[in-house]
Design an enzyme around this catalytic site. Structure first.
Site, PDB file in Angstrom:
ATOM      1  N   CYS A  49       0.893  -1.013   0.040  1.00 59.18           N
ATOM      2  CA  CYS A  49      -0.038   0.133   0.004  1.00 59.18           C
ATOM      3  C   CYS A  49       0.954   1.267   0.046  1.00 59.18           C
ATOM      4  CB  CYS A  49      -1.017  -0.129   1.199  1.00 59.18           C
ATOM      5  SG  CYS A  49      -1.932  -1.588   1.324  1.00 59.18           S
ATOM      6  N   ILE A 286      -6.347 -27.896   2.470  1.00 55.76           N
ATOM      7  CA  ILE A 286      -5.772 -26.550   2.043  1.00 55.76           C
ATOM      8  C   ILE A 286      -6.596 -25.365   2.233  1.00 55.76           C
ATOM      9  CG2 ILE A 286      -4.747 -25.623  -0.186  1.00 55.76           C
ATOM     10  CD1 ILE A 286      -4.578 -28.342  -1.452  1.00 55.76           C
TER      11      ILE A 286
HETATM   12  P1  FAD Z   1       0.101 -10.195  -1.823  1.00 57.27           P
HETATM   13  O1  FAD Z   1       0.123  -9.179  -0.673  1.00 57.27           O
HETATM   14  O2  FAD Z   1       0.282  -9.831  -3.276  1.00 57.27           O
HETATM   15  O3  FAD Z   1       1.173 -11.255  -1.452  1.00 57.27           O
HETATM   16  C1  FAD Z   1       1.238 -12.594  -2.280  1.00 57.27           C
HETATM   17  C2  FAD Z   1       2.379 -12.710  -2.424  1.00 57.27           C
HETATM   18  O4  FAD Z   1       2.560 -14.352  -2.893  1.00 57.27           O
HETATM   19  C3  FAD Z   1       3.358 -12.051  -3.530  1.00 57.27           C
HETATM   20  O5  FAD Z   1       4.714 -11.582  -2.819  1.00 57.27           O
HETATM   21  C4  FAD Z   1       3.690 -13.148  -4.540  1.00 57.27           C
HETATM   22  O6  FAD Z   1       5.187 -13.064  -4.759  1.00 57.27           O
HETATM   23  C5  FAD Z   1       3.495 -14.485  -3.820  1.00 57.27           C
HETATM   24  N1  FAD Z   1       3.427 -15.644  -4.459  1.00 57.27           N
HETATM   25  C6  FAD Z   1       2.689 -15.778  -5.430  1.00 57.27           C
HETATM   26  N2  FAD Z   1       2.605 -17.272  -5.944  1.00 57.27           N
HETATM   27  C7  FAD Z   1       3.521 -17.611  -5.309  1.00 57.27           C
HETATM   28  C8  FAD Z   1       4.286 -18.904  -5.417  1.00 57.27           C
HETATM   29  N3  FAD Z   1       3.448 -19.809  -6.572  1.00 57.27           N
HETATM   30  N4  FAD Z   1       4.987 -19.265  -4.933  1.00 57.27           N
HETATM   31  C9  FAD Z   1       5.658 -18.481  -3.714  1.00 57.27           C
HETATM   32  N5  FAD Z   1       5.250 -17.152  -3.648  1.00 57.27           N
HETATM   33  C10 FAD Z   1       4.165 -16.542  -4.613  1.00 57.27           C
HETATM   34  N6  FAD Z   1      -5.157  -2.376  -0.027  1.00 57.27           N
HETATM   35  C11 FAD Z   1      -5.916  -1.643   0.897  1.00 57.27           C
HETATM   36  O7  FAD Z   1      -6.676  -2.053   1.684  1.00 57.27           O
HETATM   37  N7  FAD Z   1      -5.292  -0.176   1.136  1.00 57.27           N
HETATM   38  C12 FAD Z   1      -4.526   0.433   0.351  1.00 57.27           C
HETATM   39  O8  FAD Z   1      -4.207   1.527   0.522  1.00 57.27           O
HETATM   40  C13 FAD Z   1      -3.790  -0.434  -0.673  1.00 57.27           C
HETATM   41  N8  FAD Z   1      -2.907   0.070  -1.439  1.00 57.27           N
HETATM   42  C14 FAD Z   1      -2.356  -0.669  -2.407  1.00 57.27           C
HETATM   43  C15 FAD Z   1      -1.454  -0.090  -3.315  1.00 57.27           C
HETATM   44  C16 FAD Z   1      -0.786  -0.848  -4.277  1.00 57.27           C
HETATM   45  C17 FAD Z   1       0.306  -0.311  -5.295  1.00 57.27           C
HETATM   46  C18 FAD Z   1      -1.084  -2.280  -4.368  1.00 57.27           C
HETATM   47  C19 FAD Z   1      -0.295  -3.013  -5.155  1.00 57.27           C
HETATM   48  C20 FAD Z   1      -2.169  -2.891  -3.497  1.00 57.27           C
HETATM   49  C21 FAD Z   1      -2.936  -2.053  -2.452  1.00 57.27           C
HETATM   50  N9  FAD Z   1      -3.785  -2.641  -1.741  1.00 57.27           N
HETATM   51  C22 FAD Z   1      -4.210  -1.785  -0.761  1.00 57.27           C
HETATM   52  C23 FAD Z   1      -3.994  -3.944  -1.948  1.00 57.27           C
HETATM   53  C24 FAD Z   1      -3.260  -5.091  -0.792  1.00 57.27           C
HETATM   54  O9  FAD Z   1      -1.771  -4.729  -0.911  1.00 57.27           O
HETATM   55  C25 FAD Z   1      -3.704  -6.224  -1.147  1.00 57.27           C
HETATM   56  O10 FAD Z   1      -5.189  -6.599  -1.098  1.00 57.27           O
HETATM   57  C26 FAD Z   1      -2.852  -7.396  -0.275  1.00 57.27           C
HETATM   58  O11 FAD Z   1      -1.694  -7.189  -0.529  1.00 57.27           O
HETATM   59  C27 FAD Z   1      -3.337  -8.757  -0.589  1.00 57.27           C
HETATM   60  O12 FAD Z   1      -2.686  -9.599   0.151  1.00 57.27           O
HETATM   61  P2  FAD Z   1      -2.461 -11.272  -0.374  1.00 57.27           P
HETATM   62  O13 FAD Z   1      -1.391 -11.753   0.820  1.00 57.27           O
HETATM   63  O14 FAD Z   1      -3.285 -11.728  -0.780  1.00 57.27           O
HETATM   64  O15 FAD Z   1      -1.430 -10.963  -1.295  1.00 57.27           O
END
Ligand code: FAD
Length: 554
Positions: A49, A286
């Site tokens: 974020c 899972i």
């Molecule tokens: P992520 O945080 O994306 O983490 C997933 C991780 O899994 C990644 O690092 C990836 O490399 C890893 N991965 C994927 N596949 C594999 C694999 N096969 N093996 C190993 N590793 C793997 N949300 C808000 O609520 N407020 C905000 O202000 C906000 N601002 C944002 C600004 C930006 C620029 C971005 C990109 C997102 C923003 N978000 C915001 C959204 C928020 O960041 C996401 O909703 C949140 O990070 C999702 O979490 P996650 O763990 O599902 O995925």
């Protein structure tokens, strides 16, 4: 707590919001388990974020984006975090995953008792002509921002085109303006900030334009070409061409489901991994959390995918609870979100009007024009608040607000109200902070409750500007109760003017056989007028949104 045997080998795929939260919580609940986190990228637990603000140099120290490191995970939690390590396959039959060490190319297998998928989402890159040209970027992780910053330093670009008016697009636009670029923002829809209803983002459109952003709505990009005078030319379906030294694609994300799909896990219609309310996939060993999954919309009950950090973190925590044997349930997502832009705050929670219409859920609405704190104390800033509620029982269904200060506080209160199943009658009663610097004895949240409850009790029933057209054969009278000088500046064609102060003495001029829809500037004087008229037996309604909304709509 259940008596089920606890898993002793838990693998987590993805080490950021959902995955890191899950792993750390698992350790707090299961001291004996072996916990391994696989992260494909170079960083775990980083602040996605904060990325736009790192590009904009608001956050200057890259290290500040790293909320935790593999070392912290090892030292504090005894969690084995493996970065640059990708899980490439899940073998559900043997309960193993295949792992690729990206730095060496080495492959190996790891067995699991329980697997947690937290792989996030991928930025959408539509297959448009020229999409792979240099200078075109998406923003998802720290390396993405390193590349953008390097491009900014190396090429000293002057013109940027940002595609997409969601919160990432808007934040990137603001930060590129900060860096001194001329920014063009292209959005396919007639408005930016999709979670808000159109009339609530007029101030955002204005703020963009006031800060020099060239805003193009209803404009779809058709492709990219190399330019003569600039690295890129952005082409639109309507035939426009924008020269750009840098293009940011912010047109949404797609759940990362390759592993889940290949493993035969159930996916939903929105393309995300299907989970139950305990974050369990179609395979009971899972779990999945975060941007990769589909969840239930708290208001409509429909499946939805809402990529936000708050839900991802809470889902990670909840999955850990369930894995550790606790009977927790996820309540669904409300999509509570906030975005700051050139000093304006835009926030929303729950359903918007578009969603309620689509889902066939009946609703009523009120608009409140309040302020962050009482106007007699210096520095007060206006807040525009829209509240959606059920006409049957007054249950709060959604809220949106804009303003320069105090917007997030009101939406947070209303987010909690929604989660607790509160009604507009609860908002009338809710007791919020007040001192002159902070709020008002009648906070905008109370005011929304008063107006909505007045409507449901028929003390001051509401009317909506957009409904006027429906009464062609028997149109209501539009009664303007503002003062002469205000009417001179602008009035609704065909409206009747009768200032509030003269109302009681001129009742004879008003019809008793027609509805009278009353308006003023902001909705307060019209409320007083409606009460007077209803006391004297007139069929009066208060036009919510008043002149302010009329002007925004017309
Ligand atoms: P992520 O945080 O994306 O983490 C997933 C991780 O899994 C990644 O690092 C990836 O490399 C890893 N991965 C994927 N596949 C594999 C694999 N096969 N093996 C190993 N590793 C793997 N949300 C808000 O609520 N407020 C905000 O202000 C906000 N601002 C944002 C600004 C930006 C620029 C971005 C990109 C997102 C923003 N978000 C915001 C959204 C928020 O960041 C996401 O909703 C949140 O990070 C999702 O979490 P996650 O763990 O599902 O995925």
């Amino acid at each position: 707590m259940s008596n089920q045997p606890k898993p002793n080998r838990i693998l987590v795929i993805g080490g950021v919001a959902g995955g890191a939260s899950c792993a750390a919580r698992l350790r707090r609940l299961l001291e004996d388990a072996e916990i391994v986190v696989f992260e494909r990228g170079p960083d775990v637990s980083f602040a996605n974020c904060g990325l736009p603000y790192f590009v904009g140099d608001v956050i200057q120290d890259r290290e500040n984006l790293l909320v935790a490191t593999p070392e912290i995970f090892r030292e504090r939690f005894e969690i084995d975090v493996r970065v640059h390590t990708e899980v490439t396959r899940i073998d559900r039959a043997s309960k193993t995953v295949e792992v690729l060490k990206r730095t060496s190319g080495e492959r190996y297998q790891e067995p699991y008792d329980t697997l947690v998928l937290a792989p996030g989402a991928q930025p959408v890159r539509p297959p448009l002509p020229g999409i792979d040209l240099p200078g075109l970027f998406t923003v998802r992780n720290i390396p993405d921002t390193d590349v953008i910053r390097a491009w900014l330093d190396e090429h000293q670009p002057k013109r940027a085109v940002v595609i997409g008016g969601g919160f990432i697009g808007l934040e990137m636009a603001e930060n590129l303006v900060h860096r001194g670029l001329h920014v063009t923002l292209i959005e396919m829809l007639p408005q930016v900030m999709g979670p808000m209803d159109a009339e609530m983002v007029a101030t955002v459109h204005q703020a963009l334009q006031d800060n020099g952003v060239d805003l193009h709505l209803n404009c779809a990009v058709s492709g990219f070409e190399r330019g003569d005078s600039s690295p890129l030319m952005v082409k639109t379906k309507s035939g426009l061409t924008f020269p750009a030294d840098l293009v940011i694609l912010g047109i949404g994300v797609r759940p990362e489901v390759t592993l889940a799909k290949d493993a035969g896990l159930e996916l939903g219609q929105r393309g995300g991994i299907r989970v139950d309310d305990q974050m369990r996939t179609s395979d009971p060993d899972i779990f999945a959390v975060g941007d990769a999954i589909e969840v239930r919309d708290f208001i409509t009950g429909e499946w939805t995918a809402i990529p936000l950090a708050g839900p991802a973190n809470r889902q990670g925590r909840l999955a850990a609870d369930v894995i550790a044997g606790r009977d927790e349930r996820f309540r669904g997502v409300q999509g509570t979100s906030v975005c700051g832009l050139f000093g304006i705050t835009v926030a929303s929670t729950g359903a918007n009007e578009k969603t309620l219409k689509r889902a066939g859920i009946p609703y009523d609405k009120v608009y409140v024009y309040g302020s962050d704190h009482v106007t007699y104390y210096p520095g007060s800033e206006p807040i525009e608040l829209k509240l959606l509620f059920s006409p049957d029982d007054g249950k709060v269904l959604g809220a949106q607000a804009t303003g320069r200060s105090g917007v997030d506080k009101r939406i947070d209160v209303l987010a909690m109200a929604i989660q607790m199943g509160s009604t507009v009658y609860d908002l009338e009663q809710c007791e919020l902070c007040y001192a002159p610097q902070f709020g008002a004895a009648k906070d905008p949240v109370n005011m929304a409750g008063f107006i909505a409850a007045n409507h449901l009790r028929e003390d001051s029933p509401l009317a909506y500007w957009e409904d006027y057209e429906k009464y062609k054969d028997d149109p209501p009278m539009i009664l303007d109760v503002r003062e002469e000088d205000e009417v001179e500046q602008f009035h609704v064609p065909g409206s009747v003017h009768l200032p509030l102060g003269q109302l009681r003495n001129r009742l004879k001029e008003l019809p008793r056989d027609r509805e009278i829809w009353v308006h003023c500037g902001m909705g307060q004087r019209s409320y007083y007028a409606v009460r007077v008229l209803r006391h004297y037996g007139f069929q009066a309604r208060n036009l919510t949104g008043a002149m302010k909304l009329y002007q925004a709509l017309n």
